[in-house]
Design a protein around this motif. Sequence first.
Motif, PDB file in Angstrom:
ATOM      1  N   ILE A 243       0.831  -1.200   0.000  1.00 27.27           N
ATOM      2  CA  ILE A 243       0.000   0.000   0.000  1.00 27.27           C
ATOM      3  C   ILE A 243       0.871   1.258   0.000  1.00 27.27           C
ATOM      4  O   ILE A 243       0.402   2.343   0.330  1.00 27.27           O
ATOM      5  CB  ILE A 243      -1.026   0.014   1.149  1.00 27.27           C
ATOM      6  CG1 ILE A 243      -0.363  -0.026   2.523  1.00 27.27           C
ATOM      7  CG2 ILE A 243      -2.004  -1.139   0.998  1.00 27.27           C
ATOM      8  CD1 ILE A 243      -1.349   0.244   3.663  1.00 27.27           C
ATOM      9  N   LYS A 244       2.125   1.065  -0.402  1.00 29.89           N
ATOM     10  CA  LYS A 244       2.990   2.194  -0.728  1.00 29.89           C
ATOM     11  C   LYS A 244       3.273   2.123  -2.230  1.00 29.89           C
ATOM     12  O   LYS A 244       2.414   1.671  -2.999  1.00 29.89           O
ATOM     13  CB  LYS A 244       4.255   2.151   0.131  1.00 29.89           C
ATOM     14  CG  LYS A 244       3.963   2.333   1.629  1.00 29.89           C
ATOM     15  CD  LYS A 244       5.226   2.355   2.456  1.00 29.89           C
ATOM     16  CE  LYS A 244       4.948   2.708   3.901  1.00 29.89           C
ATOM     17  NZ  LYS A 244       4.171   1.712   4.642  1.00 29.89           N
ATOM     18  N   ASN A 245       4.437   2.549  -2.668  1.00 25.91           N
ATOM     19  CA  ASN A 245       4.735   2.677  -4.095  1.00 25.91           C
ATOM     20  C   ASN A 245       4.342   1.468  -4.916  1.00 25.91           C
ATOM     21  O   ASN A 245       3.699   1.576  -5.969  1.00 25.91           O
ATOM     22  CB  ASN A 245       6.240   2.897  -4.310  1.00 25.91           C
ATOM     23  CG  ASN A 245       6.816   4.030  -3.519  1.00 25.91           C
ATOM     24  OD1 ASN A 245       6.283   4.425  -2.480  1.00 25.91           O
ATOM     25  ND2 ASN A 245       7.929   4.569  -3.960  1.00 25.91           N
ATOM     26  N   ILE A 246       4.749   0.301  -4.457  1.00 28.73           N
ATOM     27  CA  ILE A 246       4.779  -0.885  -5.288  1.00 28.73           C
ATOM     28  C   ILE A 246       3.396  -1.434  -5.613  1.00 28.73           C
ATOM     29  O   ILE A 246       3.228  -2.186  -6.568  1.00 28.73           O
ATOM     30  CB  ILE A 246       5.661  -1.963  -4.610  1.00 28.73           C
ATOM     31  CG1 ILE A 246       6.271  -2.897  -5.643  1.00 28.73           C
ATOM     32  CG2 ILE A 246       4.905  -2.694  -3.532  1.00 28.73           C
ATOM     33  CD1 ILE A 246       7.365  -2.255  -6.458  1.00 28.73           C
ATOM     34  N   GLY A 247       2.369  -1.022  -4.849  1.00 24.04           N
ATOM     35  CA  GLY A 247       1.008  -1.486  -5.118  1.00 24.04           C
ATOM     36  C   GLY A 247       0.241  -0.624  -6.085  1.00 24.04           C
ATOM     37  O   GLY A 247      -0.911  -0.922  -6.408  1.00 24.04           O
ATOM     38  N   GLY A 248       0.858   0.466  -6.549  1.00 23.99           N
ATOM     39  CA  GLY A 248       0.237   1.289  -7.567  1.00 23.99           C
ATOM     40  C   GLY A 248      -1.052   1.968  -7.161  1.00 23.99           C
ATOM     41  O   GLY A 248      -1.793   2.464  -8.008  1.00 23.99           O
ATOM     42  N   GLY A 386      -4.951   3.637   5.127  1.00 24.11           N
ATOM     43  CA  GLY A 386      -3.535   3.703   5.462  1.00 24.11           C
ATOM     44  C   GLY A 386      -2.611   3.770   4.268  1.00 24.11           C
ATOM     45  O   GLY A 386      -1.387   3.772   4.431  1.00 24.11           O
ATOM     46  N   SER A 387      -3.156   3.856   3.070  1.00 23.41           N
ATOM     47  CA  SER A 387      -2.322   3.870   1.874  1.00 23.41           C
ATOM     48  C   SER A 387      -1.518   5.156   1.793  1.00 23.41           C
ATOM     49  O   SER A 387      -2.075   6.245   1.688  1.00 23.41           O
ATOM     50  CB  SER A 387      -3.196   3.739   0.627  1.00 23.41           C
ATOM     51  OG  SER A 387      -2.439   3.949  -0.551  1.00 23.41           O
ATOM     52  N   SER A 388      -0.198   5.032   1.804  1.00 19.28           N
ATOM     53  CA  SER A 388       0.638   6.235   1.745  1.00 19.28           C
ATOM     54  C   SER A 388       1.227   6.458   0.360  1.00 19.28           C
ATOM     55  O   SER A 388       2.113   7.302   0.199  1.00 19.28           O
ATOM     56  CB  SER A 388       1.741   6.180   2.811  1.00 19.28           C
ATOM     57  OG  SER A 388       2.361   4.925   2.851  1.00 19.28           O
ATOM     58  N   ILE A 389       0.741   5.734  -0.653  1.00 17.93           N
ATOM     59  CA  ILE A 389       1.012   6.135  -2.034  1.00 17.93           C
ATOM     60  C   ILE A 389      -0.089   7.100  -2.484  1.00 17.93           C
ATOM     61  O   ILE A 389       0.069   7.848  -3.434  1.00 17.93           O
ATOM     62  CB  ILE A 389       1.118   4.919  -2.984  1.00 17.93           C
ATOM     63  CG1 ILE A 389       1.626   5.343  -4.370  1.00 17.93           C
ATOM     64  CG2 ILE A 389      -0.214   4.204  -3.087  1.00 17.93           C
ATOM     65  CD1 ILE A 389       2.986   5.993  -4.377  1.00 17.93           C
ATOM     66  N   ILE A 405       4.879  14.127   4.444  1.00 19.52           N
ATOM     67  CA  ILE A 405       3.887  14.086   3.379  1.00 19.52           C
ATOM     68  C   ILE A 405       4.353  13.085   2.333  1.00 19.52           C
ATOM     69  O   ILE A 405       5.539  13.036   1.996  1.00 19.52           O
ATOM     70  CB  ILE A 405       3.700  15.470   2.721  1.00 19.52           C
ATOM     71  CG1 ILE A 405       3.401  16.525   3.782  1.00 19.52           C
ATOM     72  CG2 ILE A 405       2.591  15.444   1.670  1.00 19.52           C
ATOM     73  CD1 ILE A 405       4.601  17.329   4.196  1.00 19.52           C
ATOM     74  N   GLN A 406       3.430  12.309   1.820  1.00 19.94           N
ATOM     75  CA  GLN A 406       3.796  11.361   0.782  1.00 19.94           C
ATOM     76  C   GLN A 406       2.588  11.070  -0.098  1.00 19.94           C
ATOM     77  O   GLN A 406       1.454  11.285   0.291  1.00 19.94           O
ATOM     78  CB  GLN A 406       4.338  10.051   1.357  1.00 19.94           C
ATOM     79  CG  GLN A 406       3.415   9.334   2.316  1.00 19.94           C
ATOM     80  CD  GLN A 406       3.537   9.814   3.740  1.00 19.94           C
ATOM     81  OE1 GLN A 406       4.624  10.087   4.231  1.00 19.94           O
ATOM     82  NE2 GLN A 406       2.409   9.934   4.420  1.00 19.94           N
ATOM     83  N   GLY A 407       2.883  10.579  -1.279  1.00 19.04           N
ATOM     84  CA  GLY A 407       1.832  10.073  -2.136  1.00 19.04           C
ATOM     85  C   GLY A 407       1.194  11.105  -3.041  1.00 19.04           C
ATOM     86  O   GLY A 407       1.575  12.277  -3.092  1.00 19.04           O
TER      87      GLY A 407
END
Length: 428
Positions: A243-248, A386-389, A405-407
Amino acid sequence: MLKATEELIIKKHNIKHNAFELYKKALEDVEDEFKKLDEIREYNQLKVLSAFQDERISDSHFTNTTGYAYDDMGRDGLDKVYARVFNTEAAIVRPHFVNGTHAIGTALFGNLRPGDTLLAISGQPYDTLHGVIGISKDTGMGSLIEYGIKYNEIDLIDEKYFDLEKIKKAILNDLSIKMVHIQRSTGYSTRSSLQLNQIKEVIELVKSLNENIIVFVDNCYGEFVDIIEPTDFGADLMAGSLIKNIGGGISPTGGYIVGKQKYVDNASYRLTVPGIGGECGATLGVMRTLFQGFFLAPHVTIEAVKSSIFCARVMELAGFEAKPAAKEKRTDIVQTIIFRNKEKLIEFIKGIQQGSPIDSFVHCIPIPTPGYEDEVIMAAGAFIQGSSIELSADAPIREPYIAYIQGGLTFDHAKIGVLIALNKVLNS
């Protein structure tokens, strides 16, 4: 003359002139930086596409297994795709990991034994790992230390560079060191995220001193920010969150571990049980989403990086310190803004929430949060909890009052969210 979209933003969110002028100036300032990112996105998209093609991924891989789920071809196929992309012998990608900390903890517990030492060489790890290691206030929860695994850490020099001399001395003087831990991203700290050339240098040093030491990298927030990954130059084991970068932005849950076959196998025995490992684990219909999320990840990650660069620049123009600065080379999607003021920090987080597509009406407040020692305020109006992408921001309520901050699934959304947050900081 204002564009129609600009008029709508100003009217809808009551944006004041001072905030909007900084917004426009920041957009002009970051144009050249964005062009460089497009090349990274295109390269990584080709890398992922090639892995799908080489593994002959088809509609039949979008399986829906139940029970034991022996011979789940979708699950096994996704493992192979990840291993190709990360240039490793093996991978285990599962929706059964509840978060990145779970994936990291599984890798550590799977490969460390009583009497071994875990040496963190990028300083103290992220807050949620403190309980895993056994260095939090609440110990005795089945942590590494409780199981007889020793722990030591070496701080970075100037919060930026590996202390190569101390690392060398520690490895030569302590034969019990089984694994070194490297955290690529900043975590809740003021230090810089680590550049890949630094990670490459320290891996070479560790292996020159003792090739049997496992080099583990916490790669959360770092995937697809560059055209190479830590495993491309020798990291033995690496983990992250879907649920960060790799999950798109569409993977509903999960994590991954990649690396050398024996170390991934050891981790799989911790995820399930010895003798079973990765051979079981029903995927319950999520395989299409996990494949598609991975395919989208190179594009979505760069959208998030663009969002971070823009956020850095507009907040710099507003007089706040941004780390990394807008013009600095990125190694993850995380942007920190140092407010040195509790009220302004809270207003910024509230603004990010207000600019979210989900729960935009919710007012954020600092609260005690599992895994953290300080109260934390979080803005997380996300489709995936909770997704930070997705555009999100959080902060521990402690000096010097830093927002993380992210995403940003799309830059078009993220820049609006940041503008709303800026407007609240300047005009509340």
